[in-house]
Design a protein around this motif. Structure first.
Motif, short mmCIF file in Angstrom:
data_model
loop_
_atom_site.label_atom_id
_atom_site.label_comp_id
_atom_site.label_asym_id
_atom_site.label_seq_id
_atom_site.Cartn_x
_atom_site.Cartn_y
_atom_site.Cartn_z
N HIS A 57 0.81 -1.21 0.00
CA HIS A 57 0.00 0.00 0.00
C HIS A 57 0.85 1.27 0.00
O HIS A 57 1.91 1.31 0.62
CB HIS A 57 -0.91 0.02 1.23
CG HIS A 57 -1.80 -1.17 1.32
ND1 HIS A 57 -2.11 -1.77 2.52
CD2 HIS A 57 -2.46 -1.88 0.37
CE1 HIS A 57 -2.92 -2.79 2.30
NE2 HIS A 57 -3.14 -2.89 1.01
N GLN A 59 0.01 5.82 -0.36
CA GLN A 59 -0.87 6.96 -0.64
C GLN A 59 -0.11 7.88 -1.57
O GLN A 59 1.03 8.24 -1.30
CB GLN A 59 -1.22 7.72 0.64
CG GLN A 59 -2.19 7.05 1.51
CD GLN A 59 -2.64 7.91 2.69
OE1 GLN A 59 -3.45 7.45 3.43
NE2 GLN A 59 -2.15 9.11 2.90
N GLN A 64 2.70 8.77 3.54
CA GLN A 64 2.93 8.50 4.96
C GLN A 64 4.31 7.91 5.23
O GLN A 64 4.72 6.97 4.56
CB GLN A 64 1.89 7.52 5.47
CG GLN A 64 0.48 8.04 5.46
CD GLN A 64 -0.50 6.96 5.87
OE1 GLN A 64 -0.46 5.84 5.37
NE2 GLN A 64 -1.40 7.29 6.79
N ARG A 132 -4.98 8.80 6.89
CA ARG A 132 -5.35 8.06 5.68
C ARG A 132 -6.18 8.95 4.77
O ARG A 132 -7.07 9.66 5.23
CB ARG A 132 -6.18 6.83 6.02
CG ARG A 132 -5.37 5.72 6.63
CD ARG A 132 -6.16 4.46 6.85
NE ARG A 132 -6.65 3.93 5.59
CZ ARG A 132 -7.82 3.34 5.42
NH1 ARG A 132 -8.65 3.20 6.44
NH2 ARG A 132 -8.18 2.88 4.25
N THR A 134 -8.24 7.86 1.72
CA THR A 134 -8.63 6.66 0.98
C THR A 134 -8.66 6.89 -0.53
O THR A 134 -8.33 5.99 -1.29
CB THR A 134 -9.97 6.10 1.46
OG1 THR A 134 -10.96 7.13 1.41
CG2 THR A 134 -9.86 5.57 2.88
N GLU A 137 -5.21 6.26 -1.95
CA GLU A 137 -4.55 4.98 -1.71
C GLU A 137 -4.43 4.17 -2.99
O GLU A 137 -5.35 4.14 -3.81
CB GLU A 137 -5.36 4.15 -0.70
CG GLU A 137 -5.30 4.68 0.70
CD GLU A 137 -6.15 3.87 1.67
OE1 GLU A 137 -6.95 3.01 1.24
OE2 GLU A 137 -6.03 4.13 2.88
#
Length: 177
Positions: A57, A59, A64, A132, A134, A137
């Motif tokens: 994962h 972003q 991050q 986060r 989303t 992502e």
């Protein structure tokens, strides 16, 4: 605590002090004076059962930095360098981490991250420097052949999101935009 550099610039092992006695142990996990540049604002815990693979994962907006600590069990943790101007773009570091180890894994922004649980169950605690987002992502295919990640299992248990990860070339093109 002390910081140990890895073979990819920016990825670091944060060696902890562990104080053990007959009652158990106390482990130092984070000190602002050691990890000075990061302003960690969001903490997350994740629990998985054996052979669950989460990731890879990233972003694309508000990337991050993550400080990964295993509090229960054992994982194989992977960070893939997706910083377009990096000399190690597309390379990865994979390492085994258990709750018995005296280190955490610091993964800077610009890396995709994933792990597979190697024990009956795993609990992962991580600190991040951004919330986060989303909509930003992306999931990089865990088994992308061009990355050639040497995962310790062949048939992981995956979420629907992780089953449909995009290939490295497609994500590489999206990073250039």
């Amino acid at each position: 605590m002390k910081v140990i550099k890895s073979k990819i610039s920016g990825l670091k092992i944060i060696k902890s002090k562990i104080f053990k006695d007959k009652r158990g142990f106390l482990k130092e996990v984070f000190m602002q004076k050691i990890i000075k540049k990061e302003n960690f604002i969001f903490d997350i815990m994740s629990r998985s059962k054996k052979n669950v693979l989460r990731g890879l994962h990233i972003q694309l907006d508000k990337m991050q930095t993550k400080l990964i600590t295993v509090t229960e069990g054992k994982i194989f943790d992977v960070a893939v360098d997706l910083r377009p101007k990096s000399k190690t773009f597309g390379k990865y570091v994979g390492l085994k981490i258990s709750h018995n180890d005296d280190f955490s894994f610091l993964i800077p922004s610009g890396f995709a991250h994933g792990f597979v649980c190697l024990s009956k169950k795993c609990t992962i605690y991580y600190k991040t420097n951004n919330y986060r987002v989303t909509s930003a992502e992306r999931t990089l295919a865990w088994n992308d052949k061009s990355l050639n990640i040497k995962w310790p299992i062949k048939k992981p248990i995956l979420s629907d999101k992780d089953k449909t990860g995009i290939d490295f070339i497609s994500l590489k093109n999206e990073l250039k935009k």
